[in-house]
Design an enzyme around this catalytic site. Structure first.
Site, mmCIF file in Angstrom:
data_model
loop_
_atom_site.group_PDB
_atom_site.id
_atom_site.type_symbol
_atom_site.label_atom_id
_atom_site.label_comp_id
_atom_site.label_asym_id
_atom_site.label_seq_id
_atom_site.Cartn_x
_atom_site.Cartn_y
_atom_site.Cartn_z
ATOM 1 C CB SER A 73 48.543 -40.711 22.235
ATOM 2 O OG SER A 73 49.120 -39.098 22.136
ATOM 3 C CB SER A 96 51.741 -37.990 23.914
ATOM 4 O OG SER A 96 49.924 -38.821 24.674
ATOM 5 C CE LYS A 102 49.437 -40.298 28.156
ATOM 6 N NZ LYS A 102 48.715 -39.863 26.484
HETATM 7 N N1 GLN Z 1 50.790 -37.124 18.880
HETATM 8 C C1 GLN Z 1 49.635 -36.352 18.847
HETATM 9 C C2 GLN Z 1 50.312 -34.202 19.029
HETATM 10 O O1 GLN Z 1 51.214 -34.582 19.271
HETATM 11 C C3 GLN Z 1 48.805 -36.821 18.985
HETATM 12 C C4 GLN Z 1 48.871 -36.846 20.395
HETATM 13 C C5 GLN Z 1 47.252 -37.354 21.672
HETATM 14 O O2 GLN Z 1 46.486 -38.670 21.646
HETATM 15 N N2 GLN Z 1 47.297 -37.226 22.640
HETATM 16 O O3 GLN Z 1 49.009 -34.481 19.752
#
Ligand code: GLN
Length: 462
Positions: free
Chosen positions: A171, A147, A72
């Site tokens: 994410s 994400s 990532k």
């Molecule tokens: N979808 C969650 C957010 O927008 C988690 C994001 C993540 O785990 N980086 O914060």
């Protein structure tokens, strides 16, 4: 093919690391419209694969020799860009490797490239990347989740053996569920965060996507462990012992508490609990108190920490520097460099920390965090693991979820593991009526990472 299978074939002389790498590179090329990668390390990975083949030939193969990993784009790999899918960091080159990368490379793994993501890891659909969306390999009209959507698609689309993501509130697990892959968020402190660009430091963890559990376990064994470069890394961990299936007690979220879930998810969840029972485990429905606090607590803590962590991107020290007629370089750079979701998080985080509101929001959220963690600790006094769905729906269409708060609610089942710091694994479990993958989740007590992988392995072997 999984890494474990590829490795045996290579040792038996039936293949080479180079040919495996060429297959993955072709797959990346052919599926470039999915936009899983922001950077492909074509020459580097070819060169590394030849070196790995020499090691195999000399009988000097290391534990992960020839494991092809996608990373990532918020994790530092020297010689490759690091953008967090943000204009703010466009053109930035990291000066050191993340600890996880050092450990993987020392064990013989090869980095094939950097994957697309929601900007600064904020999002649940991969639509907030400044460099364009990622499409789901299962159905390109749908999102892959976020994400870490690029890392999920890199694995589901057969572009690498395993990938690394980061999970602050789901994410890794949510995109794993949307793409039919395994996704692990480890216990807080088990995998070093050194070299991961911080979003919300008390919630962030690096974790793994894989197509098989042996590949996940093998990767975890190498990257987990104390690191003096990360002050929150835990020393002298004794992983919790595995429990044989006939001794296993699993708590399950009552079906009545599956708020906002698609009927297909509810049906799959019932099937999942039956499948766990069929392994010999006792599965009992147990209500987890304070679940109504999960989402508000997460979004207060995560935005508060983000507003502080992202303050370093000020147009002076790193990344983008905008021209400003009135001389206010910082405001101009932050307006140009950050997309709307990142700006929304920073403003909300600044608000919940501001004088007069800090007590009402941030301090309250810290108290709620304690209640949520204690509720889990109580459950784990009587049960070895906790079972719940990963997501309320399967992958939604690109552009379908427009309201930011609606998007945030898709993390309902995942954020609590980050709040409590416990390990959680998303397991692919069938498909819905449209043929889209469904993910089910296993959460464990602190340091129960191996245990939840073992439970999933028992489930997978049946
Ligand atoms: N979808 C969650 C957010 O927008 C988690 C994001 C993540 O785990 N980086 O914060």
């Amino acid at each position: 093919m999984s890494y474990t299978e590829d490795r045996s074939t290579i040792i038996a002389g039936g293949s080479t690391v180079r040919s495996t790498v060429e297959t993955f590179l072709t797959s990346i090329e052919e599926q470039s419209s999915l936009h899983a990668f922001l950077h492909v390390n074509t020459d580097g990975v070819r060169c590394d694969s030849d070196a790995s083949d020499e090691r195999f030939a000399a009988g000097l193969a290391r534990p992960l020799e020839g494991l092809v990993v996608a990373v990532k784009d918020n994790i530092s790999v020297t010689g490759q860009p690091l953008t967090c899918a943000s204009r703010m960091l466009e053109g930035f080159g990291p000066l050191y490797n993340a600890t996880v990368i050092e450990r993987l490379m020392d064990a013989g793994a090869l980095v094939i490239g950097k994957t697309n993501m929601d900007e600064f890891a904020m999002g649940s659909s991969n639509e907030t990347s400044a460099f364009g969306i990622v499409r789901n390999s299962v159905d390109p009209s749908r999102v892959p989740g976020g994400s870490s959507g690029g890392s999920a698609v890199a694995v589901s689309g057969g572009m690498c053996h395993v990938s690394l993501g980061s999970d602050t509130g789901g994410s890794i697990r949510q995109p794993a569920a949307f793409t039919g892959t395994y996704g692990l968020k480890p216990t807080y402190g088990r995998i070093s965060r050194y070299g991961l660009v911080a979003f919300a430091s008390s919630l962030d963890q690096i974790g793994i996507f894989s197509r098989t559990l042996p590949d996940m376990q093998a990767t975890f064994d190498i990257i987990a462990g104390y690191d003096q470069m990360d002050a929150t890394s835990v020393k002298n961990v004794s992983p919790l012992p595995s429990v044989s299936a006939d001794q296993l007690r699993i708590a399950a979220l009552p079906v009545a508490e599956l708020k906002g879930c698609d009927p297909d998810i509810i049906a799959a969840y019932a099937g999942y609990l039956d499948a766990l029972r069929a392994t010999g485990a006792v599965v009992e429905e147990v209500s987890l108190p304070y679940s109504e606090l999960w989402i508000p607590t997460y979004f207060i803590l995560a935005t508060a920490e983000a507003s502080s962590n992202l303050a370093r991107f000020d147009g002076v020290r790193y990344g983008l520097r905008a021209e400003a007629e009135d001389g206010d370089i910082t405001t101009a750079s932050r307006s140009d460099g950050f997309g709307p979701e990142v700006q929304r998080r920073i403003m909300l985080g600044t608000f919940v920390l501001s004088a007069g509101y800090g007590e009402a929001y941030y301090t309250k959220a810290q108290q709620a965090r304690r209640l949520i963690s204690d509720a889990y600790a109580k459950i784990f006094e009587s049960y070895h693991a906790f079972a719940l769905p990963t997501t309320p729906t399967t992958a939604f269409g690109i552009g379908d979820v427009k309201d930011p708060v609606q998007m945030w609610l898709s993390d309902y089942f995942t954020v609590s593991a980050n709040i409590a710091g416990i390990p959680a694994l998303s397991v692919p479990f069938g498909t819905d009526s449209k043929g889209l993958p469904i993910g089910m989740q296993l959460q464990g007590p602190m340091f129960g990472d191996e245990r939840i992988m073992d439970i999933a392995a028992t489930l997978a072997s049946r």
